[in-house]
Design a protein around this motif. Sequence first.
Motif, short mmCIF file in Angstrom:
data_model
loop_
_atom_site.label_atom_id
_atom_site.label_comp_id
_atom_site.label_asym_id
_atom_site.label_seq_id
_atom_site.Cartn_x
_atom_site.Cartn_y
_atom_site.Cartn_z
N GLY A 15 19.63 30.45 49.87
CA GLY A 15 19.50 31.18 48.62
C GLY A 15 18.08 31.16 48.09
N SER A 16 17.87 30.56 46.94
CA SER A 16 16.54 30.48 46.33
C SER A 16 15.68 29.40 46.96
CB SER A 16 16.69 30.20 44.84
OG SER A 16 17.24 28.90 44.64
N GLY A 17 16.27 28.57 47.83
CA GLY A 17 15.53 27.46 48.43
C GLY A 17 15.55 26.20 47.60
N ILE A 18 16.35 26.18 46.55
CA ILE A 18 16.31 25.07 45.59
C ILE A 18 16.65 23.72 46.24
CG2 ILE A 18 18.68 25.56 44.82
CD1 ILE A 18 17.86 24.54 42.05
N LEU A 19 17.64 23.68 47.14
CA LEU A 19 18.02 22.41 47.74
C LEU A 19 16.96 21.93 48.72
CD1 LEU A 19 21.85 23.00 48.36
CD2 LEU A 19 20.72 21.93 46.40
N ALA A 20 16.42 22.84 49.50
CA ALA A 20 15.37 22.47 50.44
C ALA A 20 14.13 21.97 49.71
CB ALA A 20 15.01 23.67 51.33
N ILE A 21 13.76 22.65 48.65
CA ILE A 21 12.58 22.25 47.87
C ILE A 21 12.81 20.90 47.20
CG2 ILE A 21 11.17 22.85 45.86
CD1 ILE A 21 11.71 25.84 46.65
N ALA A 22 14.01 20.71 46.66
CA ALA A 22 14.34 19.42 46.05
C ALA A 22 14.24 18.30 47.08
CB ALA A 22 15.74 19.46 45.46
N ALA A 23 14.73 18.56 48.30
CA ALA A 23 14.67 17.54 49.36
C ALA A 23 13.23 17.15 49.67
CB ALA A 23 15.38 18.05 50.61
N LEU A 24 12.34 18.13 49.73
CA LEU A 24 10.92 17.82 49.96
C LEU A 24 10.36 16.97 48.84
CD1 LEU A 24 9.15 21.03 51.34
CD2 LEU A 24 9.52 18.86 52.50
N LYS A 25 10.67 17.33 47.61
CA LYS A 25 10.17 16.58 46.46
C LYS A 25 10.74 15.16 46.42
CE LYS A 25 7.76 19.84 44.34
NZ LYS A 25 6.31 19.70 44.05
N LEU A 26 11.94 15.00 47.01
CA LEU A 26 12.58 13.68 47.03
C LEU A 26 12.18 12.84 48.24
CD1 LEU A 26 16.12 14.85 45.86
CD2 LEU A 26 14.60 13.31 44.59
N GLY A 27 11.29 13.38 49.10
CA GLY A 27 10.75 12.56 50.17
C GLY A 27 11.06 12.98 51.58
N ALA A 28 11.74 14.13 51.78
CA ALA A 28 12.02 14.59 53.13
C ALA A 28 10.72 14.89 53.87
CB ALA A 28 12.91 15.84 53.11
N ARG A 29 10.73 14.65 55.16
CA ARG A 29 9.54 14.92 55.98
C ARG A 29 9.41 16.41 56.28
NH1 ARG A 29 9.54 14.88 61.49
NH2 ARG A 29 11.43 13.59 61.51
N HIS A 30 10.53 17.06 56.58
CA HIS A 30 10.52 18.49 56.86
C HIS A 30 11.87 19.08 56.51
CE1 HIS A 30 10.49 22.33 59.04
NE2 HIS A 30 9.18 22.27 58.93
N VAL A 31 11.86 20.30 55.96
CA VAL A 31 13.10 20.99 55.63
C VAL A 31 13.08 22.38 56.26
CG1 VAL A 31 13.41 19.74 53.47
CG2 VAL A 31 12.24 21.96 53.46
N THR A 32 14.26 22.84 56.62
CA THR A 32 14.44 24.20 57.14
C THR A 32 15.51 24.89 56.31
OG1 THR A 32 13.92 23.48 59.39
CG2 THR A 32 15.04 25.60 59.15
N GLY A 33 15.21 26.08 55.83
CA GLY A 33 16.17 26.86 55.07
C GLY A 33 16.57 28.11 55.84
N ILE A 34 17.87 28.36 55.94
CA ILE A 34 18.39 29.53 56.66
C ILE A 34 19.24 30.36 55.71
CG2 ILE A 34 19.81 30.33 58.59
CD1 ILE A 34 17.27 28.92 59.47
N ASP A 35 19.01 31.67 55.71
CA ASP A 35 19.85 32.57 54.93
C ASP A 35 19.83 33.95 55.59
OD1 ASP A 35 20.86 32.30 51.67
OD2 ASP A 35 20.94 34.26 52.67
N ILE A 36 21.01 34.58 55.67
CA ILE A 36 21.08 35.89 56.32
C ILE A 36 20.49 36.99 55.45
CG2 ILE A 36 23.11 35.27 57.69
CD1 ILE A 36 24.81 36.82 55.68
N ASP A 37 20.28 36.71 54.17
CA ASP A 37 19.72 37.70 53.25
C ASP A 37 18.19 37.60 53.27
OD1 ASP A 37 18.93 39.33 51.19
OD2 ASP A 37 20.26 38.46 49.69
N PRO A 38 17.48 38.65 53.70
CA PRO A 38 16.01 38.59 53.73
C PRO A 38 15.39 38.37 52.37
CG PRO A 38 16.80 40.84 54.15
CD PRO A 38 18.00 39.94 54.20
#
Length: 308
Positions: free
Chosen positions: A174-197
């Motif tokens: 979607g908006s990338g909110i969960l992936a971005i939150a994960a990065l801010k919380l210390g994830a090393r790398h995140v990948t976001g997938i969505d069928i909607d361009p």
Amino acid sequence: MSWKTIIIQIDSASVETLSEALMELGALSVDIHDAAAGTDQEQPLYGEPGLPAGEVWRKAEVSGIFEHDADLDAVMQLITEALRLKDIPSYRKETIEAQDWVRLTQSQFNPICISSRLWIVPTWHQPPDPSAINLVLDPGLAFGTGSHPTTQLCLAWLDQNLQQEETLLDYGCGSGILAIAALKLGARHVTGIDIDPHAVKASYANALLNACESSSCSFASHYPILTADSDDVEQVDVVVANILSNPLIMLAPILTRAVRAGGRIALSGILASQADEVMSIYSPWFDMHIHAEQEDWVLLTGTKTMDV
């Protein structure tokens, strides 16, 4: 400047015909919604894949917006004739006054506190706690502003459970909110997938807005694990998928394969009544359980016990 609105109660079989008739009679726009919304008779419809297409509420209201000088009583007479109805359907009229629509929209989105250290803050607000992890996010084309219970359940789980330097897949970002939150919380790398361009574009824009390093995140409309024939597929520590129950069931083989042995999965967009069915699909590979519930929505989580 103002507009007139006509709201008509109609049976579901006549909704499409009524909508077309309103447009032919000069409606600027037409909206269909549940006549029982906000009551104990409300009927939830989510348009999930695998369910009948074009399903509408048993008791629907169709509203049409017209120019300020339209004769709505005459419109209703013509509607009755066009639909060959014996009597004029029940309807009511309202007036919509011109407003500062941007300011009105912004007033609906205030900072959201997920935890003592995690907030979601629209760009037009100052962070209530500047020392917290503040996700800067405005409503846009993609799903995920942080206001919905399913998103909040996922964010709270990430806040409590994500470990430093873990890798994460946000499937249906979607908006990338969960992936971005994960990065801010210390994830090393995140990948976001969505069928909607549009979602992919929005996720990149939100990552930039939140000063995320481009090397630490990637967003795309497809995931390599879908086409890889080799068993040697790069897996992640955590998969988060906030979609709906039917897609989660259909995606089970893909999401399962994406998680490393001992990794974790968090699934949301699931009504409490759907939890057992979704858990049964993932249970052969994960020790699934209901982690939390908010309103009628649940978050399912599990640790991978068997690899595929």
